[in-house]
Design a protein around this motif. Structure first.
Motif, PDB file in Angstrom:
ATOM      1  N   TYR A  42      17.159  53.018  25.357  1.00  0.00           N
ATOM      2  CA  TYR A  42      17.040  52.000  24.314  1.00  0.00           C
ATOM      3  C   TYR A  42      15.588  51.851  23.878  1.00  0.00           C
ATOM      4  O   TYR A  42      15.281  51.820  22.689  1.00  0.00           O
ATOM      5  N   ILE A  43      14.687  51.763  24.840  1.00  0.00           N
ATOM      6  CA  ILE A  43      13.267  51.637  24.524  1.00  0.00           C
ATOM      7  C   ILE A  43      12.754  52.910  23.859  1.00  0.00           C
ATOM      8  O   ILE A  43      11.981  52.861  22.905  1.00  0.00           O
ATOM      9  N   GLY A  44      13.180  54.060  24.353  1.00  0.00           N
ATOM     10  CA  GLY A  44      12.740  55.334  23.786  1.00  0.00           C
ATOM     11  C   GLY A  44      13.220  55.554  22.368  1.00  0.00           C
ATOM     12  O   GLY A  44      12.569  56.234  21.578  1.00  0.00           O
ATOM     13  N   GLY A  45      14.345  54.983  21.996  1.00  0.00           N
ATOM     14  CA  GLY A  45      14.878  55.152  20.657  1.00  0.00           C
ATOM     15  C   GLY A  45      14.438  54.092  19.671  1.00  0.00           C
ATOM     16  O   GLY A  45      14.871  54.101  18.519  1.00  0.00           O
ATOM     17  N   SER A  46      13.567  53.197  20.095  1.00  0.00           N
ATOM     18  CA  SER A  46      13.168  52.098  19.210  1.00  0.00           C
ATOM     19  C   SER A  46      12.386  52.587  18.000  1.00  0.00           C
ATOM     20  O   SER A  46      12.520  52.030  16.912  1.00  0.00           O
ATOM     21  N   SER A  47      11.588  53.635  18.153  1.00  0.00           N
ATOM     22  CA  SER A  47      10.831  54.136  17.004  1.00  0.00           C
ATOM     23  C   SER A  47      11.766  54.738  15.955  1.00  0.00           C
ATOM     24  O   SER A  47      11.543  54.573  14.751  1.00  0.00           O
ATOM     25  N   LYS A  48      12.813  55.423  16.385  1.00  0.00           N
ATOM     26  CA  LYS A  48      13.772  55.978  15.429  1.00  0.00           C
ATOM     27  C   LYS A  48      14.531  54.873  14.706  1.00  0.00           C
ATOM     28  O   LYS A  48      14.769  54.965  13.497  1.00  0.00           O
ATOM     29  N   LYS A  50      13.400  51.918  14.131  1.00  0.00           N
ATOM     30  CA  LYS A  50      12.428  51.305  13.236  1.00  0.00           C
ATOM     31  C   LYS A  50      12.274  52.128  11.955  1.00  0.00           C
ATOM     32  O   LYS A  50      12.224  51.580  10.855  1.00  0.00           O
ATOM     33  N   GLN A  51      12.220  53.454  12.094  1.00  0.00           N
ATOM     34  CA  GLN A  51      12.116  54.325  10.933  1.00  0.00           C
ATOM     35  C   GLN A  51      13.351  54.226  10.051  1.00  0.00           C
ATOM     36  O   GLN A  51      13.243  54.177   8.823  1.00  0.00           O
ATOM     37  N   ARG A  53      15.395  51.677   9.798  1.00  0.00           N
ATOM     38  CA  ARG A  53      15.383  50.359   9.164  1.00  0.00           C
ATOM     39  C   ARG A  53      14.422  50.340   7.979  1.00  0.00           C
ATOM     40  O   ARG A  53      14.736  49.813   6.911  1.00  0.00           O
ATOM     41  N   LYS A  54      13.238  50.947   8.158  1.00  0.00           N
ATOM     42  CA  LYS A  54      12.256  50.991   7.087  1.00  0.00           C
ATOM     43  C   LYS A  54      12.773  51.830   5.918  1.00  0.00           C
ATOM     44  O   LYS A  54      12.620  51.449   4.757  1.00  0.00           O
ATOM     45  N   LYS A  55      13.422  52.954   6.211  1.00  0.00           N
ATOM     46  CA  LYS A  55      13.961  53.815   5.159  1.00  0.00           C
ATOM     47  C   LYS A  55      15.063  53.095   4.389  1.00  0.00           C
ATOM     48  O   LYS A  55      15.126  53.169   3.161  1.00  0.00           O
ATOM     49  N   ALA A  56      15.929  52.380   5.092  1.00  0.00           N
ATOM     50  CA  ALA A  56      16.994  51.629   4.432  1.00  0.00           C
ATOM     51  C   ALA A  56      16.413  50.531   3.544  1.00  0.00           C
ATOM     52  O   ALA A  56      16.901  50.297   2.438  1.00  0.00           O
ATOM     53  N   ALA A  57      15.368  49.873   4.011  1.00  0.00           N
ATOM     54  CA  ALA A  57      14.732  48.825   3.210  1.00  0.00           C
ATOM     55  C   ALA A  57      14.103  49.414   1.956  1.00  0.00           C
ATOM     56  O   ALA A  57      14.184  48.828   0.879  1.00  0.00           O
ATOM     57  N   GLN A  58      13.488  50.581   2.080  1.00  0.00           N
ATOM     58  CA  GLN A  58      12.886  51.226   0.913  1.00  0.00           C
ATOM     59  C   GLN A  58      13.954  51.646  -0.087  1.00  0.00           C
ATOM     60  O   GLN A  58      13.754  51.548  -1.296  1.00  0.00           O
ATOM     61  N   GLU A  59      15.097  52.103   0.405  1.00  0.00           N
ATOM     62  CA  GLU A  59      16.182  52.481  -0.496  1.00  0.00           C
ATOM     63  C   GLU A  59      16.722  51.269  -1.232  1.00  0.00           C
ATOM     64  O   GLU A  59      17.009  51.337  -2.427  1.00  0.00           O
ATOM     65  N   VAL A  60      16.836  50.152  -0.540  1.00  0.00           N
ATOM     66  CA  VAL A  60      17.312  48.924  -1.180  1.00  0.00           C
ATOM     67  C   VAL A  60      16.312  48.472  -2.240  1.00  0.00           C
ATOM     68  O   VAL A  60      16.700  48.084  -3.345  1.00  0.00           O
ATOM     69  N   ILE A  61      15.038  48.546  -1.933  1.00  0.00           N
ATOM     70  CA  ILE A  61      14.008  48.168  -2.897  1.00  0.00           C
ATOM     71  C   ILE A  61      14.061  49.096  -4.101  1.00  0.00           C
ATOM     72  O   ILE A  61      13.973  48.661  -5.240  1.00  0.00           O
ATOM     73  N   GLY A  62      14.239  50.393  -3.859  1.00  0.00           N
ATOM     74  CA  GLY A  62      14.338  51.355  -4.956  1.00  0.00           C
ATOM     75  C   GLY A  62      15.532  51.091  -5.838  1.00  0.00           C
ATOM     76  O   GLY A  62      15.460  51.164  -7.062  1.00  0.00           O
ATOM     77  N   VAL A  63      16.665  50.757  -5.240  1.00  0.00           N
ATOM     78  CA  VAL A  63      17.879  50.467  -6.003  1.00  0.00           C
ATOM     79  C   VAL A  63      17.687  49.191  -6.813  1.00  0.00           C
ATOM     80  O   VAL A  63      18.073  49.113  -7.974  1.00  0.00           O
TER      81      VAL A  63
END
Length: 90
Positions: A42-48, A50-51, A53-63
Motif C-alpha cells: 500500500y505504501i509502495g503504491g502510493s506514488s502511482k 498519486k499520479q 489522481r493527478k492525471k484524472a484531475a488534469q483530464e477533468v480540468i481539460g474537459v
C-alpha cells in the motif's frame, strides 16, 4: 518490488508449514505475511495512486475548459446551445 513480495510469501509459507498445528500455521502466515505485505505494498503504491489522481484531475480540468470554450463560442454566435435548440436554428 513484487518479486520481493513473492519471495517473502514463499519464505513465510514454508515457515507456516513447519508449525505444530494448523491454527498456528495460519496465524503465522497472516501475521508474518499478509499484514506486513499489505502495508508495504500500500505504501509502495502510493506514488502511482498519486499520479493517477493527478492525471484524472488534469483530464477533468481539460474537459471543463473545452466545455466552457464551446459554451462561450455558442454565446458569441447568438445564444447558448440550449437557446439555439429551442428556437430550431442550427
Amino acid at each position: 518490488m513484487h518479486i520481493i513480495a513473492i519471495a517473502w510469501i514463499y519464505v513465510v509459507a514454508l515457515m507456516s508449514l513447519t508449525e505444530h498445528s494448523v491454527v498456528a500455521g495460519i496465524m503465522t502466515f497472516l501475521i508474518y505475511c499478509v499484514l506486513p505485505l499489505t502495508i508495504i505494498l500500500y505504501i509502495g503504491g502510493s506514488s502511482k495512486r498519486k499520479q493517477r489522481r493527478k492525471k484524472a484531475a488534469q483530464e477533468v480540468i481539460g474537459v471543463s475548459k473545452e466545455s466552457s470554450r464551446e459554451q462561450s463560442e455558442g454565446e458569441s454566435a447568438g445564444g447558448t446551445k440550449a437557446q439555439l435548440d429551442e428556437s430550431g436554428q442550427q
